[in-house]
Write a protein that holds these residues in place. Structure first.
Motif, short mmCIF file in Angstrom:
data_model
loop_
_atom_site.label_atom_id
_atom_site.label_comp_id
_atom_site.label_asym_id
_atom_site.label_seq_id
_atom_site.Cartn_x
_atom_site.Cartn_y
_atom_site.Cartn_z
N UNK A 1 4.63 -5.07 6.96
CA UNK A 1 5.56 -4.01 7.33
C UNK A 1 6.69 -4.53 8.23
N UNK A 2 6.67 -5.85 8.52
CA UNK A 2 7.65 -6.41 9.46
C UNK A 2 8.48 -7.54 8.89
N UNK A 3 8.05 -8.09 7.75
CA UNK A 3 8.72 -9.25 7.18
C UNK A 3 8.87 -9.07 5.67
N UNK A 4 10.09 -9.26 5.16
CA UNK A 4 10.30 -9.13 3.71
C UNK A 4 9.52 -10.20 2.95
N UNK B 1 0.82 -1.22 0.00
CA UNK B 1 0.00 0.00 0.00
C UNK B 1 0.85 1.26 0.00
N UNK B 2 2.11 1.15 0.36
CA UNK B 2 3.00 2.31 0.42
C UNK B 2 3.80 2.53 -0.87
N UNK B 3 3.56 1.71 -1.87
CA UNK B 3 4.37 1.75 -3.09
C UNK B 3 3.58 2.29 -4.27
N UNK B 4 4.27 3.02 -5.14
CA UNK B 4 3.65 3.52 -6.37
C UNK B 4 3.41 2.36 -7.32
N UNK C 1 5.69 -0.95 -7.67
CA UNK C 1 5.07 -2.27 -7.50
C UNK C 1 5.43 -3.18 -8.68
N UNK C 2 5.32 -2.65 -9.89
CA UNK C 2 5.64 -3.46 -11.07
C UNK C 2 7.11 -3.86 -11.08
N UNK C 3 7.99 -2.94 -10.70
CA UNK C 3 9.43 -3.24 -10.67
C UNK C 3 9.74 -4.35 -9.67
N UNK D 1 2.60 -9.70 -0.36
CA UNK D 1 1.67 -8.58 -0.48
C UNK D 1 1.78 -7.93 -1.85
N UNK D 2 3.01 -7.75 -2.32
CA UNK D 2 3.24 -7.12 -3.63
C UNK D 2 2.73 -8.00 -4.76
#
Length: 257
Positions: free
Chosen positions: A187-190, A108-111, A115-117, A196-197
């Motif tokens: 927001x806490x785990x890669x 949600x914090x990414x453009x 996101x596509x990248x 999520x992405x």
């Protein structure tokens, strides 16, 4: 080392790479054009360091459980609980611990561009990726909570590499694999952020396709959320098969028909 670099040559070096010795020389150069290049490069370095620090902070759970002997750690997350239309989409991702993907965070914090990248980087480097989808009709049949859980379960079971540990965003799944539920896990785990992405990009692309099929609703802009545009389109054009009829704003409009 070469001396008397032209500003053009330094600009090219900044793009293509330079040694530490060359960087020190650039910093000592008092030409205004070089100072501007150095200031820009310093800003890039600082931004990259922030991403590195964030990645380290968000890899704490992965590092802890790998230290305990777990080898295939899957992050699991979903997107699309709140919209009035379209599916809920979940993803499970096992990242490669030997490849660092900088910038993984809450989708949600990414453009859209970022996101596509990141989506492409995850596709290229992850050990395994799976997606689970539950349709609007299935959401109506089960309720959104149960449908979300099933989408996540589908994603886990669809992995082509079996996970030995799940890091799940705020959910317990009915699967035999050991799992750890993390509140605000994206927001806490890669690993959860990667899931999520993948879920976000997958669902957004699905909604863009639905916009072609149902052109009056603006699905490509609001991805099914209850915006003024969407509610006005529901009033004018009615409810479609991809709307969640159990959700109050849709259900109320069905009652008006």
């Amino acid at each position: 080392m070469k001396e008397n670099w032209s500003i053009k040559e330094i600009r090219e070096k900044m793009k293509k790479g330079y040694s530490e010795e060359e960087w020190e020389a650039f910093k000592k150069d008092k030409r205004k054009g070089v100072e501007q290049l150095v200031a820009r490069e310093n800003k890039k370095k600082q931004e990259k360091q922030k991403l590195i620090d964030m990645h380290v902070d968000m890899s704490v759970f992965e590092a802890r459980y790998r230290g305990d002997g777990y080898k295939s750690i899957a992050g699991v997350d979903e997107v699309g609980r709140g919209p009035l239309a379209g599916p809920v989409v979940a993803s499970a991702v096992i990242l490669n611990p030997d490849v660092t993907i900088l910038g993984l965070q809450d989708s949600k914090k990414l453009s859209a561009r970022k996101l596509d990248e990141l989506f492409e980087e995850i596709q290229e480097h992850a050990i395994a990726i799976s997606v689970g989808v539950m349709s609007a009709s299935e959401i109506d049949e089960l309720n959104i909570y149960q449908a979300t859980k099933q989408a996540m379960q589908k994603a886990v079971e669809g992995l082509n590499v079996q996970a030995d540990l799940l890091l799940v965003d705020a959910m317990q799944l009915p699967v035999p694999t050991k799992q750890v539920s993390l509140i605000k896990g994206d927001a806490r785990s890669v690993s959860i952020a990667a899931a999520s992405i993948v879920a976000k990009v997958t669902r957004d692309r699905m909604m863009t396709k639905l916009a072609d099929k149902y052109p009056y609703y603006g699905f490509n802009r609001h991805v099914g959320y209850g915006t003024k545009e969407h509610l006005a389109a529901l009033d004018e054009h009615g409810v479609t098969e991809v709307h969640r009829k159990s959700f109050a704003p849709v259900r109320e409009r069905l009652g008006m028909l």
